[in-house]
Scaffold this motif. Sequence first.
Motif, PDB file in Angstrom:
ATOM      1  N   ASP A  43       0.808  -1.215   0.000  1.00  0.00           N
ATOM      2  CA  ASP A  43       0.000   0.000   0.000  1.00  0.00           C
ATOM      3  C   ASP A  43       0.842   1.266   0.000  1.00  0.00           C
ATOM      4  OD1 ASP A  43      -2.483  -1.457   0.235  1.00  0.00           O
ATOM      5  OD2 ASP A  43      -1.947  -1.818   2.331  1.00  0.00           O
ATOM      6  N   MET A  44       2.033   1.185   0.597  1.00  0.00           N
ATOM      7  CA  MET A  44       2.881   2.360   0.727  1.00  0.00           C
ATOM      8  C   MET A  44       4.340   1.913   0.831  1.00  0.00           C
ATOM      9  SD  MET A  44       2.807   5.248   3.748  1.00  0.00           S
ATOM     10  CE  MET A  44       1.175   5.800   3.290  1.00  0.00           C
TER      11      MET A  44
ATOM     12  N   ALA B  50       8.662   3.858  -4.701  1.00  0.00           N
ATOM     13  CA  ALA B  50       7.260   4.279  -4.624  1.00  0.00           C
ATOM     14  C   ALA B  50       6.765   4.762  -5.982  1.00  0.00           C
ATOM     15  CB  ALA B  50       7.095   5.373  -3.570  1.00  0.00           C
TER      16      ALA B  50
ATOM     17  N   LYS C 103       2.865   4.080  -5.753  1.00  0.00           N
ATOM     18  CA  LYS C 103       2.366   4.103  -4.378  1.00  0.00           C
ATOM     19  C   LYS C 103       2.852   5.373  -3.693  1.00  0.00           C
ATOM     20  CE  LYS C 103       0.629   0.001  -4.810  1.00  0.00           C
ATOM     21  NZ  LYS C 103      -0.810  -0.192  -4.894  1.00  0.00           N
ATOM     22  N   GLY C 104       2.253   5.683  -2.557  1.00  0.00           N
ATOM     23  CA  GLY C 104       2.696   6.817  -1.770  1.00  0.00           C
ATOM     24  C   GLY C 104       4.020   6.520  -1.089  1.00  0.00           C
TER      25      GLY C 104
ATOM     26  N   VAL D 168       3.267  -1.980   4.283  1.00  0.00           N
ATOM     27  CA  VAL D 168       4.362  -1.045   4.037  1.00  0.00           C
ATOM     28  C   VAL D 168       5.622  -1.791   3.619  1.00  0.00           C
ATOM     29  CG1 VAL D 168       5.774   0.785   5.054  1.00  0.00           C
ATOM     30  CG2 VAL D 168       3.386   0.520   5.779  1.00  0.00           C
TER      31      VAL D 168
END
Length: 191
Positions: free
Chosen positions: A60-61, A77, A82-83, A125
Amino acid sequence: MDLCHVPATREKGWYLALMAPNVKGPNYAWLDPSRLYCHPQGLKDCVADLLQPFLGDAIDMVAGIDAMGFILGAAAAATLQKGFLAIRKAGHLCVHTAAQPYTDYSGREKVMEVRTDAISPGLRVLLVDQWVETGGTMRAAIELVERLGGVVAGVAAICIENSEGGKWIQERYKCSHCVPPRLQPRFDQHQ
């Protein structure tokens, strides 16, 4: 190595030759990857090699660890779309943070912080840093992510040494690094 030169054949880790050895003494890392980051194809291939084991994984990140991990983490990223979250040394964030003390590769006691509003329970993460030598810095980042309810989807670094801390991380988390097995002993011995 010329910063514009790209070898005709590029096997995993070819870009490691771009790194420069420490000439300043024991308070510095033994290799400096900043020349690798200056080389467009070297950086691209390094990030691709780091991310290859995670392709298809739920991430997700991406979080990068202060400071050189910001470069690889942000590149990862962007590649994954992704962030990016910066895990900082204490005192640099002006928002609410969670803090974790740790001992870095040189034996210095430090504190790492992350903003508390960036990681929600279950957020997956990928942690990225330039190097895992003793494992103290990465382990502190892992503890911060998990304390906030996040899940460590993996750990990626140019090198993860076979130190006690490096082994602890590799036994518990999916990991990726760029050092070919035949060169790992040289990196572990800082040669």
